[in-house]
Scaffold this motif. Structure first.
Motif, PDB file in Angstrom:
ATOM      1  N   LEU A   1       0.747  -2.626 -15.945  1.00 55.77           N
ATOM      2  CA  LEU A   1       0.529  -1.198 -15.714  1.00 55.77           C
ATOM      3  C   LEU A   1      -0.483  -0.968 -14.597  1.00 55.77           C
ATOM      4  O   LEU A   1      -0.309  -0.066 -13.749  1.00 55.77           O
ATOM      5  CB  LEU A   1       0.045  -0.532 -17.006  1.00 55.77           C
ATOM      6  CG  LEU A   1       1.070  -0.476 -18.156  1.00 55.77           C
ATOM      7  CD1 LEU A   1       0.429   0.121 -19.405  1.00 55.77           C
ATOM      8  CD2 LEU A   1       2.308   0.326 -17.749  1.00 55.77           C
ATOM      9  N   ALA A   2      -1.551  -1.782 -14.596  1.00 57.14           N
ATOM     10  CA  ALA A   2      -2.559  -1.643 -13.532  1.00 57.14           C
ATOM     11  C   ALA A   2      -1.947  -1.967 -12.178  1.00 57.14           C
ATOM     12  O   ALA A   2      -2.214  -1.282 -11.179  1.00 57.14           O
ATOM     13  CB  ALA A   2      -3.747  -2.563 -13.829  1.00 57.14           C
ATOM     14  N   THR A   3      -1.115  -3.007 -12.134  1.00 53.32           N
ATOM     15  CA  THR A   3      -0.468  -3.388 -10.875  1.00 53.32           C
ATOM     16  C   THR A   3       0.493  -2.304 -10.409  1.00 53.32           C
ATOM     17  O   THR A   3       0.542  -1.967  -9.215  1.00 53.32           O
ATOM     18  CB  THR A   3       0.286  -4.711 -11.050  1.00 53.32           C
ATOM     19  OG1 THR A   3      -0.627  -5.723 -11.492  1.00 53.32           O
ATOM     20  CG2 THR A   3       0.919  -5.155  -9.738  1.00 53.32           C
TER      21      THR A   3
ATOM     22  N   LYS B   1      -1.499   0.532  -9.076  1.00 51.97           N
ATOM     23  CA  LYS B   1      -2.000   0.177  -7.749  1.00 51.97           C
ATOM     24  C   LYS B   1      -0.889   0.262  -6.720  1.00 51.97           C
ATOM     25  O   LYS B   1      -1.102   0.739  -5.594  1.00 51.97           O
ATOM     26  CB  LYS B   1      -2.583  -1.237  -7.786  1.00 51.97           C
ATOM     27  CG  LYS B   1      -3.259  -1.667  -6.494  1.00 51.97           C
ATOM     28  CD  LYS B   1      -4.488  -0.830  -6.206  1.00 51.97           C
ATOM     29  CE  LYS B   1      -5.207  -1.332  -4.969  1.00 51.97           C
ATOM     30  NZ  LYS B   1      -6.397  -0.516  -4.640  1.00 51.97           N
ATOM     31  N   ASN B   2       0.313  -0.195  -7.084  1.00 51.51           N
ATOM     32  CA  ASN B   2       1.458  -0.135  -6.167  1.00 51.51           C
ATOM     33  C   ASN B   2       1.801   1.309  -5.827  1.00 51.51           C
ATOM     34  O   ASN B   2       2.133   1.622  -4.669  1.00 51.51           O
ATOM     35  CB  ASN B   2       2.665  -0.836  -6.777  1.00 51.51           C
ATOM     36  CG  ASN B   2       2.500  -2.347  -6.808  1.00 51.51           C
ATOM     37  OD1 ASN B   2       1.691  -2.898  -6.063  1.00 51.51           O
ATOM     38  ND2 ASN B   2       3.260  -3.015  -7.660  1.00 51.51           N
TER      39      ASN B   2
ATOM     40  N   GLU C   1       1.829   2.978  -2.266  1.00 52.21           N
ATOM     41  CA  GLU C   1       3.023   3.649  -1.737  1.00 52.21           C
ATOM     42  C   GLU C   1       2.680   5.052  -1.244  1.00 52.21           C
ATOM     43  O   GLU C   1       3.151   5.490  -0.187  1.00 52.21           O
ATOM     44  CB  GLU C   1       4.104   3.715  -2.815  1.00 52.21           C
ATOM     45  CG  GLU C   1       4.764   2.375  -3.108  1.00 52.21           C
ATOM     46  CD  GLU C   1       5.776   2.468  -4.242  1.00 52.21           C
ATOM     47  OE1 GLU C   1       5.902   3.584  -4.805  1.00 52.21           O
ATOM     48  OE2 GLU C   1       6.420   1.450  -4.549  1.00 52.21           O
ATOM     49  N   LEU C   2       1.845   5.781  -2.035  1.00 52.73           N
ATOM     50  CA  LEU C   2       1.421   7.112  -1.604  1.00 52.73           C
ATOM     51  C   LEU C   2       0.611   7.032  -0.314  1.00 52.73           C
ATOM     52  O   LEU C   2       0.796   7.845   0.609  1.00 52.73           O
ATOM     53  CB  LEU C   2       0.591   7.777  -2.708  1.00 52.73           C
ATOM     54  CG  LEU C   2       1.345   8.171  -3.986  1.00 52.73           C
ATOM     55  CD1 LEU C   2       0.370   8.699  -5.037  1.00 52.73           C
ATOM     56  CD2 LEU C   2       2.406   9.227  -3.675  1.00 52.73           C
ATOM     57  N   GLU C   3      -0.277   6.042  -0.257  1.00 49.75           N
ATOM     58  CA  GLU C   3      -1.081   5.875   0.954  1.00 49.75           C
ATOM     59  C   GLU C   3      -0.200   5.515   2.146  1.00 49.75           C
ATOM     60  O   GLU C   3      -0.391   6.026   3.257  1.00 49.75           O
ATOM     61  CB  GLU C   3      -2.127   4.777   0.726  1.00 49.75           C
ATOM     62  CG  GLU C   3      -3.092   4.597   1.885  1.00 49.75           C
ATOM     63  CD  GLU C   3      -4.159   3.573   1.590  1.00 49.75           C
ATOM     64  OE1 GLU C   3      -4.994   3.304   2.460  1.00 49.75           O
ATOM     65  OE2 GLU C   3      -4.167   3.039   0.451  1.00 49.75           O
TER      66      GLU C   3
END
Length: 213
Positions: free
Chosen positions: A118-120, A123-124, A128-130
């Motif tokens: 879930l943390a990964t 982070k993904n 992706e948003l960035e």
């Protein structure tokens, strides 16, 4: 001490000849100290691993005796399918790095993996948003750059036109100045010629204009 260490290292082989002086003895002494310290560390590590292996073996024997005495269970009594399931269970425990094969240990390991997953994934998503934001900014920058290039091209073309107009005006101005000077010279020459012929000044154009006013 150095000689004893060299004999220990080379065993039955002859010790190579080397120049015996204070520097070589110091170097060999440091090597001997380092080598013996490393040997002690390795011996301690081997002793620890042997102790752990003995502990694991004793625990395995204890569990095997326990299963055999209480449940009448042994590997020889398992079918090939049962042995396969047991191997899968052990391999899964090793992959998940659990302390044992209990359901609680598997549940904790799976929960940890789920949390990491879930943390990964979170982070993904952030990345992706960035990345999407960076792509938008890059696209806007490229559009702005293209617009600026077009504006620059139009400005350069406009400057070329204005430069041509200014050059034409400059040439016209020079032509008019030259013509003006030429007319002044010709007028002066005509006036001198008229004066030489005895022309009455009251009959000149300027005198007549003044008289009219």
């Amino acid at each position: 001490q150095v000689t004893l260490w060299l004999k220990k290292i080379f065993g039955d082989q002859p010790i190579p000849q080397y120049e015996v002086n204070a520097r070589t003895i110091d170097i060999l002494y440091e090597l001997a100290e380092h080598n013996e310290a490393r040997d002690r560390d390795v011996s301690l590590l081997i002793e620890d691993m042997n102790q752990k292996a003995a502990e694991y073996e004793a625990e395995a024997n204890y569990l095997q005796d326990l299963l055999t005495e209480i449940l009448g269970f042994s590997l020889s009594s398992l079918s090939s399918e049962g042995i396969s399931y047991l191997n899968e269970l052990v391999n899964t425990a090793m992959i998940l790095e659990t302390k044992d094969t209990s359901l609680a240990s598997f549940a904790c390991a799976i929960n940890d993996l789920t949390s990491d997953l879930l943390a990964t994934e979170s982070k993904n998503r952030e990345m992706e948003l960035e990345l999407t934001s960076i792509k938008k900014k890059l696209t806007a920058a490229l559009v702005l750059e293209k617009r600026l290039q077009e504006d620059l091209k139009k400005t350069e073309e406009h400057l070329e036109v204005e430069k041509a107009k200014a050059e034409s005006r400059s040439q016209n101005l020079k032509f008019l100045k030259d013509k003006s000077e030429d007319f002044k010279i010709r007028i002066k020459a005509a006036e001198e010629q008229l004066a030489a012929t005895g022309l009455d000044q009251s009959l000149t154009h300027q005198s007549l204009v003044n008289l009219s006013e």
